[in-house]
Design a protein around this motif. Structure first.
Motif, PDB file in Angstrom:
ATOM      1  N   ALA A 141       0.827  -1.210   0.000  1.00 53.05           N
ATOM      2  CA  ALA A 141       0.000   0.000   0.000  1.00 53.05           C
ATOM      3  C   ALA A 141       0.856   1.252   0.000  1.00 53.05           C
ATOM      4  O   ALA A 141       0.548   2.236  -0.689  1.00 53.05           O
ATOM      5  CB  ALA A 141      -0.932  -0.006   1.210  1.00 53.05           C
ATOM      6  N   SER A 142       1.965   1.243   0.778  1.00 59.09           N
ATOM      7  CA  SER A 142       2.825   2.432   0.844  1.00 59.09           C
ATOM      8  C   SER A 142       4.221   2.047   1.312  1.00 59.09           C
ATOM      9  O   SER A 142       4.414   1.039   2.005  1.00 59.09           O
ATOM     10  CB  SER A 142       2.234   3.472   1.803  1.00 59.09           C
ATOM     11  N   VAL A 143       5.187   2.864   0.909  1.00 63.91           N
ATOM     12  CA  VAL A 143       6.577   2.731   1.356  1.00 63.91           C
ATOM     13  C   VAL A 143       7.042   4.106   1.810  1.00 63.91           C
ATOM     14  O   VAL A 143       6.969   5.073   1.044  1.00 63.91           O
ATOM     15  CB  VAL A 143       7.498   2.214   0.235  1.00 63.91           C
ATOM     16  N   GLU A 144       7.509   4.181   3.046  1.00 63.54           N
ATOM     17  CA  GLU A 144       7.984   5.465   3.589  1.00 63.54           C
ATOM     18  C   GLU A 144       9.445   5.333   3.988  1.00 63.54           C
ATOM     19  O   GLU A 144       9.819   4.439   4.751  1.00 63.54           O
ATOM     20  CB  GLU A 144       7.161   5.875   4.807  1.00 63.54           C
ATOM     21  N   GLU A 153      -1.624  -3.801   1.947  1.00 60.91           N
ATOM     22  CA  GLU A 153      -3.058  -3.515   1.857  1.00 60.91           C
ATOM     23  C   GLU A 153      -3.842  -4.238   2.948  1.00 60.91           C
ATOM     24  O   GLU A 153      -4.935  -3.808   3.327  1.00 60.91           O
ATOM     25  CB  GLU A 153      -3.579  -3.915   0.471  1.00 60.91           C
ATOM     26  N   SER A 154      -3.288  -5.318   3.466  1.00 64.34           N
ATOM     27  CA  SER A 154      -3.942  -6.060   4.550  1.00 64.34           C
ATOM     28  C   SER A 154      -3.874  -5.328   5.877  1.00 64.34           C
ATOM     29  O   SER A 154      -4.532  -5.730   6.840  1.00 64.34           O
ATOM     30  CB  SER A 154      -3.283  -7.435   4.698  1.00 64.34           C
ATOM     31  N   GLY A 155      -3.035  -4.278   5.950  1.00 65.38           N
ATOM     32  CA  GLY A 155      -2.846  -3.548   7.198  1.00 65.38           C
ATOM     33  C   GLY A 155      -1.571  -3.929   7.923  1.00 65.38           C
ATOM     34  O   GLY A 155      -1.163  -3.250   8.866  1.00 65.38           O
ATOM     35  N   ALA A 156      -0.949  -5.026   7.499  1.00 63.22           N
ATOM     36  CA  ALA A 156       0.320  -5.440   8.117  1.00 63.22           C
ATOM     37  C   ALA A 156       1.408  -4.430   7.778  1.00 63.22           C
ATOM     38  O   ALA A 156       1.376  -3.764   6.732  1.00 63.22           O
ATOM     39  CB  ALA A 156       0.706  -6.834   7.637  1.00 63.22           C
ATOM     40  N   MET A 157       2.392  -4.322   8.684  1.00 58.01           N
ATOM     41  CA  MET A 157       3.471  -3.356   8.502  1.00 58.01           C
ATOM     42  C   MET A 157       4.790  -3.978   8.944  1.00 58.01           C
ATOM     43  O   MET A 157       4.839  -4.745   9.900  1.00 58.01           O
ATOM     44  CB  MET A 157       3.174  -2.088   9.313  1.00 58.01           C
ATOM     45  N   PHE A 158       5.849  -3.669   8.221  1.00 56.07           N
ATOM     46  CA  PHE A 158       7.180  -4.128   8.617  1.00 56.07           C
ATOM     47  C   PHE A 158       8.224  -3.117   8.150  1.00 56.07           C
ATOM     48  O   PHE A 158       7.934  -2.235   7.330  1.00 56.07           O
ATOM     49  CB  PHE A 158       7.486  -5.526   8.056  1.00 56.07           C
ATOM     50  N   TYR A 159       9.446  -3.266   8.706  1.00 56.82           N
ATOM     51  CA  TYR A 159      10.560  -2.380   8.364  1.00 56.82           C
ATOM     52  C   TYR A 159      11.610  -3.175   7.583  1.00 56.82           C
ATOM     53  O   TYR A 159      11.852  -4.353   7.861  1.00 56.82           O
ATOM     54  CB  TYR A 159      11.205  -1.803   9.616  1.00 56.82           C
ATOM     55  N   VAL A 160      12.264  -2.504   6.634  1.00 52.03           N
ATOM     56  CA  VAL A 160      13.359  -3.091   5.864  1.00 52.03           C
ATOM     57  C   VAL A 160      14.541  -2.135   5.933  1.00 52.03           C
ATOM     58  O   VAL A 160      14.378  -0.925   5.728  1.00 52.03           O
ATOM     59  CB  VAL A 160      12.971  -3.322   4.390  1.00 52.03           C
ATOM     60  N   TRP A 161      15.734  -2.669   6.185  1.00 50.84           N
ATOM     61  CA  TRP A 161      16.919  -1.824   6.263  1.00 50.84           C
ATOM     62  C   TRP A 161      18.175  -2.640   6.028  1.00 50.84           C
ATOM     63  O   TRP A 161      18.151  -3.865   6.051  1.00 50.84           O
ATOM     64  CB  TRP A 161      16.995  -1.115   7.620  1.00 50.84           C
ATOM     65  N   ASP A 162      19.270  -1.960   5.816  1.00 54.66           N
ATOM     66  CA  ASP A 162      20.624  -2.514   5.750  1.00 54.66           C
ATOM     67  C   ASP A 162      20.873  -3.303   4.464  1.00 54.66           C
ATOM     68  O   ASP A 162      19.994  -3.524   3.654  1.00 54.66           O
ATOM     69  CB  ASP A 162      20.912  -3.398   6.977  1.00 54.66           C
ATOM     70  N   PRO A 213       4.972 -10.935   8.214  1.00 50.61           N
ATOM     71  CA  PRO A 213       4.279 -10.676   6.938  1.00 50.61           C
ATOM     72  C   PRO A 213       4.987 -11.268   5.720  1.00 50.61           C
ATOM     73  O   PRO A 213       4.389 -11.354   4.648  1.00 50.61           O
ATOM     74  CB  PRO A 213       4.247  -9.144   6.858  1.00 50.61           C
ATOM     75  N   LEU A 214       6.273 -11.656   5.865  1.00 46.03           N
ATOM     76  CA  LEU A 214       7.032 -12.168   4.723  1.00 46.03           C
ATOM     77  C   LEU A 214       7.203 -13.681   4.758  1.00 46.03           C
ATOM     78  O   LEU A 214       7.885 -14.240   3.896  1.00 46.03           O
ATOM     79  CB  LEU A 214       8.410 -11.494   4.678  1.00 46.03           C
ATOM     80  N   ARG A 215       6.623 -14.361   5.724  1.00 45.21           N
ATOM     81  CA  ARG A 215       6.769 -15.808   5.796  1.00 45.21           C
ATOM     82  C   ARG A 215       5.803 -16.498   4.827  1.00 45.21           C
ATOM     83  O   ARG A 215       4.624 -16.146   4.750  1.00 45.21           O
ATOM     84  CB  ARG A 215       6.513 -16.305   7.215  1.00 45.21           C
ATOM     85  N   SER A 216       6.326 -17.486   4.146  1.00 43.80           N
ATOM     86  CA  SER A 216       5.485 -18.305   3.274  1.00 43.80           C
ATOM     87  C   SER A 216       4.652 -19.254   4.141  1.00 43.80           C
ATOM     88  O   SER A 216       4.841 -19.343   5.356  1.00 43.80           O
ATOM     89  CB  SER A 216       6.370 -19.105   2.319  1.00 43.80           C
ATOM     90  N   TRP A 217       3.739 -19.994   3.507  1.00 44.50           N
ATOM     91  CA  TRP A 217       2.917 -20.928   4.284  1.00 44.50           C
ATOM     92  C   TRP A 217       3.783 -21.979   4.952  1.00 44.50           C
ATOM     93  O   TRP A 217       3.524 -22.396   6.078  1.00 44.50           O
ATOM     94  CB  TRP A 217       1.866 -21.586   3.382  1.00 44.50           C
ATOM     95  N   LEU A 218       4.876 -22.389   4.254  1.00 47.37           N
ATOM     96  CA  LEU A 218       5.778 -23.367   4.846  1.00 47.37           C
ATOM     97  C   LEU A 218       6.558 -22.749   6.002  1.00 47.37           C
ATOM     98  O   LEU A 218       6.774 -23.377   7.040  1.00 47.37           O
ATOM     99  CB  LEU A 218       6.744 -23.902   3.778  1.00 47.37           C
ATOM    100  N   GLY A 219       6.961 -21.495   5.821  1.00 47.69           N
ATOM    101  CA  GLY A 219       7.658 -20.801   6.901  1.00 47.69           C
ATOM    102  C   GLY A 219       6.783 -20.630   8.122  1.00 47.69           C
ATOM    103  O   GLY A 219       7.235 -20.808   9.260  1.00 47.69           O
ATOM    104  N   ARG A 220       5.504 -20.291   7.903  1.00 50.71           N
ATOM    105  CA  ARG A 220       4.595 -20.146   9.048  1.00 50.71           C
ATOM    106  C   ARG A 220       4.380 -21.476   9.752  1.00 50.71           C
ATOM    107  O   ARG A 220       4.285 -21.548  10.971  1.00 50.71           O
ATOM    108  CB  ARG A 220       3.252 -19.586   8.564  1.00 50.71           C
ATOM    109  N   LEU A 221       4.345 -22.564   8.956  1.00 48.84           N
ATOM    110  CA  LEU A 221       4.126 -23.888   9.534  1.00 48.84           C
ATOM    111  C   LEU A 221       5.312 -24.319  10.391  1.00 48.84           C
ATOM    112  O   LEU A 221       5.149 -24.793  11.509  1.00 48.84           O
ATOM    113  CB  LEU A 221       3.889 -24.902   8.411  1.00 48.84           C
TER     114      LEU A 221
END
Length: 298
Positions: free
Chosen positions: A44-47, A267-276, A286-294
């Protein structure tokens, strides 16, 4: 790509969204089975948020004296030790941290009191513990009932003669301060505080000893000037660079950079930070695949 080869971001080479997608693609490569393809994210947005990181690297020299001791008569005056910095010891220009040099002071001798026997030349007999008596209350076989024996350290003379050697060593130290992290999660703040992160270099200076720094105007993306807090913190680091008080600085490098931290909202409302670089992400859910979540579900 959107970065220089040394990991310093060029703020004008790509949009924030493109840079985030590039960082997330690199992030996924490490564990592609556990992380979603960033192309599938509905962003939805990148700041872009720009905490400032100040890094001061110091190479410094320490010196000490090592003595080769031998027995001598008790000194009649207090010893005056030589100044290790009065000796000319020069490291080659290519010398790195932990390099060492030594220089014996061949024509210098220092008299010391013997600390083992308090300059008396004798110490309590260890066999009879200074009583002078052995088994059966017979005179101690070692001290012959005298309760004390000759001090082995000074050979019973009460003093020591020391021939000094100057020891010099180079070491390196890195001080890092990160400003403007008040709104970030604790894990992100700790990451920035513990190591030097990739970022947009806004000032770099190298000298044998930096005592003052003059920062040019123009901050992250040229949108704001360097804050007075950055200036104050930088000067405080130069005054106290985190090295031993008796050390002497041989070279210093100062870098001030803005570390782009991107806040990504989905768009789901989830938020995370990326750096470095390589990219770090928090939180990673928010970045885990279904296998990662399992596999990582607890």
């Amino acid at each position: 790509g959107a970065t220089h080869k040394h990991g310093v971001y060029d703020a004008h080479m790509a949009s924030d969204h493109e840079r985030v997608m590039e960082m997330l693609a690199d992030y996924r490569l490490a564990k592609s089975w556990a992380r979603v393809d960033p192309k599938r994210l509905r962003v939805a947005s990148v700041e872009a948020m720009g905490p400032t990181q100040i890094v001061l690297r110091s190479t410094y020299e320490t010196r000490s004296l090592r003595y080769q001791l031998s027995a001598a008569s008790r000194p009649v005056y207090s010893p005056v030790e030589p100044d290790p910095w009065a000796t000319e010891l020069v490291f080659p220009a290519e010398a790195s941290a932990r390099a060492k040099k030594e220089e014996p002071l061949l024509h210098t001798q220092i008299h010391f009191d013997c600390g083992v026997c308090s300059s008396q030349g004798r110490v309590d007999c260890s066999d009879c513990r200074g009583t002078g008596r052995g088994p059966g209350n017979f005179p101690c076989f070692t001290c012959h009932g005298k309760e004390t024996v000759r001090c082995k350290t000074c050979d019973g003379r009460g003093g020591l003669l020391g021939m000094p050697t100057v020891q010099a060593r180079l070491d390196a130290h890195e001080e890092i301060r990160t400003l403007g992290t008040e709104a970030f999660p604790v894990q992100l703040v700790l990451s920035l505080a513990e190591h030097e992160a990739a970022g947009e270099l806004i000032h770099r200076e190298q000298a044998p000893h930096i005592t003052e720094v003059r920062l040019a105007s123009g901050g992250y993306r040229g949108e704001q000037q360097v804050s007075s807090k950055v200036v104050e913190t930088t000067h405080a680091m130069l005054v106290k660079p985190g090295i031993p008080g008796d050390a002497r600085i041989r070279s210093q490098t100062l870098e001030i950079r803005r570390t782009p931290v991107f806040q990504v909202r989905l768009e789901s409302g989830a938020m995370f930070y990326v750096w470095d670089k390589p990219a770090r992400v928090h939180p990673i859910a928010p970045l885990r695949s279904w296998l990662g979540r399992l596999l990582f579900a607890r």
